[in-house]
Enzyme design. Structure first.
Site, mmCIF file in Angstrom:
data_model
loop_
_atom_site.group_PDB
_atom_site.id
_atom_site.type_symbol
_atom_site.label_atom_id
_atom_site.label_comp_id
_atom_site.label_asym_id
_atom_site.label_seq_id
_atom_site.Cartn_x
_atom_site.Cartn_y
_atom_site.Cartn_z
ATOM 1 N N CYS A 252 -20.987 -12.031 -0.012
ATOM 2 C CA CYS A 252 -21.966 -13.010 0.469
ATOM 3 C C CYS A 252 -21.780 -14.335 -0.278
ATOM 4 O O CYS A 252 -20.726 -14.941 -0.179
ATOM 5 C CB CYS A 252 -23.390 -12.464 0.378
ATOM 6 S SG CYS A 252 -24.583 -13.399 1.384
ATOM 7 N N HIS B 193 -23.026 -8.329 3.709
ATOM 8 C CA HIS B 193 -23.321 -7.462 2.571
ATOM 9 C C HIS B 193 -22.668 -6.104 2.802
ATOM 10 O O HIS B 193 -23.175 -5.286 3.568
ATOM 11 C CB HIS B 193 -24.833 -7.300 2.401
ATOM 12 C CG HIS B 193 -25.510 -8.525 1.868
ATOM 13 N ND1 HIS B 193 -25.564 -8.811 0.528
ATOM 14 C CD2 HIS B 193 -26.149 -9.530 2.499
ATOM 15 C CE1 HIS B 193 -26.218 -9.953 0.349
ATOM 16 N NE2 HIS B 193 -26.575 -10.410 1.532
ATOM 17 N N GLU C 203 -22.663 -3.660 0.824
ATOM 18 C CA GLU C 203 -23.533 -2.600 0.296
ATOM 19 C C GLU C 203 -24.669 -2.249 1.243
ATOM 20 O O GLU C 203 -25.336 -1.227 1.055
ATOM 21 C CB GLU C 203 -24.080 -3.011 -1.079
ATOM 22 C CG GLU C 203 -25.194 -4.032 -1.073
ATOM 23 C CD GLU C 203 -24.750 -5.470 -0.842
ATOM 24 O OE1 GLU C 203 -25.611 -6.363 -0.900
ATOM 25 O OE2 GLU C 203 -23.535 -5.698 -0.618
#
Length: 219
Positions: free
Chosen positions: A85, A194, A196
């Site tokens: 990001c 993102h 994650e």
């Protein structure tokens, strides 16, 4: 495998660490660090970030010696690096949020506010938030192994990369036009989304990053 996750004062650090541990195919040590010395012993380096470009750059600069250590380990010793990001955006020459803020300038280009439009010219809402499809050429990069065009990743951003080298854009998404989603050159890669928070797609990208051996061009 030892992975250093840099803490610039923003980013989903705990989520990144959990995702790395899930993605790893073997033993792994993941450490969140604010100390530049830890990068010496790292096999992989990750820089997460969220929020404003200038705030993330200030947070990185506040870690005494970290910018220099990053340059030494990534640019000189060529350790694999992943920016997530705003961590990816910091690779640019500058960010243009509330003025101009210098980036690390590891890749050409700048980060500017998006102006997405629907086909009829109606402005689309910002930030671009949610699941968006990735568009890429299969086999273009080891980070994309096991993915197919149309796989979705989770985006939250109002600013995007522009003016870089087309060869550095590994994948795009569409939000009122193409938006760079993954950048890469040499041992450096970055995702605007993102990883994650991107479920199986994100875990696959992290797994690919962990086993990736970059092919270095002669300097």
């Amino acid at each position: 495998m030892r992975v250093s996750v840099i803490d610039p004062g923003s980013g989903n650090l705990a989520s990144v660490c959990r995702a790395l541990e899930r993605a790893a195919a073997g033993p792994i040590t993941v450490e969140i660090t604010r100390e530049p010395e830890t990068l010496i012993h790292a096999d992989r380096i990750i820089l997460p970030g969220q929020g404003a470009f200038a705030a993330c750059r200030a947070g990185l600069d506040a870690l005494e010696g970290m910018v220099g250590a990053l340059y030494e380990q990534v640019q000189v010793h060529r350790k694999p690096f992943l920016g997530i990001c705003v961590g990816m955006q910091l690779l640019a020459e500058r960010g243009l949020e509330h003025g101009s803020t210098p980036g690390l300038a590891w890749l050409p280009g700048e980060v500017a506010e998006m102006d997405p439009r629907a086909p009829d010219g109606t402005p689309l809402p910002l930030p671009q938030m949610g699941w968006n499809a990735l568009d890429f050429t299969p086999g273009a990069h080891p980070l994309l192994e096991g993915l197919v065009p149309g796989d979705h990743a989770y985006f939250v951003h109002s600013y995007a990369w522009r003016g870089g080298e087309p060869a550095d854009v590994l994948a795009t998404t569409d939000y009122g036009g193409p938006v760079p989603a993954i950048l890469g050159r040499g041992n450096i890669v970055g995702t605007q989304f993102h990883v994650e928070k991107s479920a199986g797609v994100g875990l696959r990208i992290l797994a690919n990053f962990l086993r990736w051996t970059p092919r270095m061009e002669p300097t």
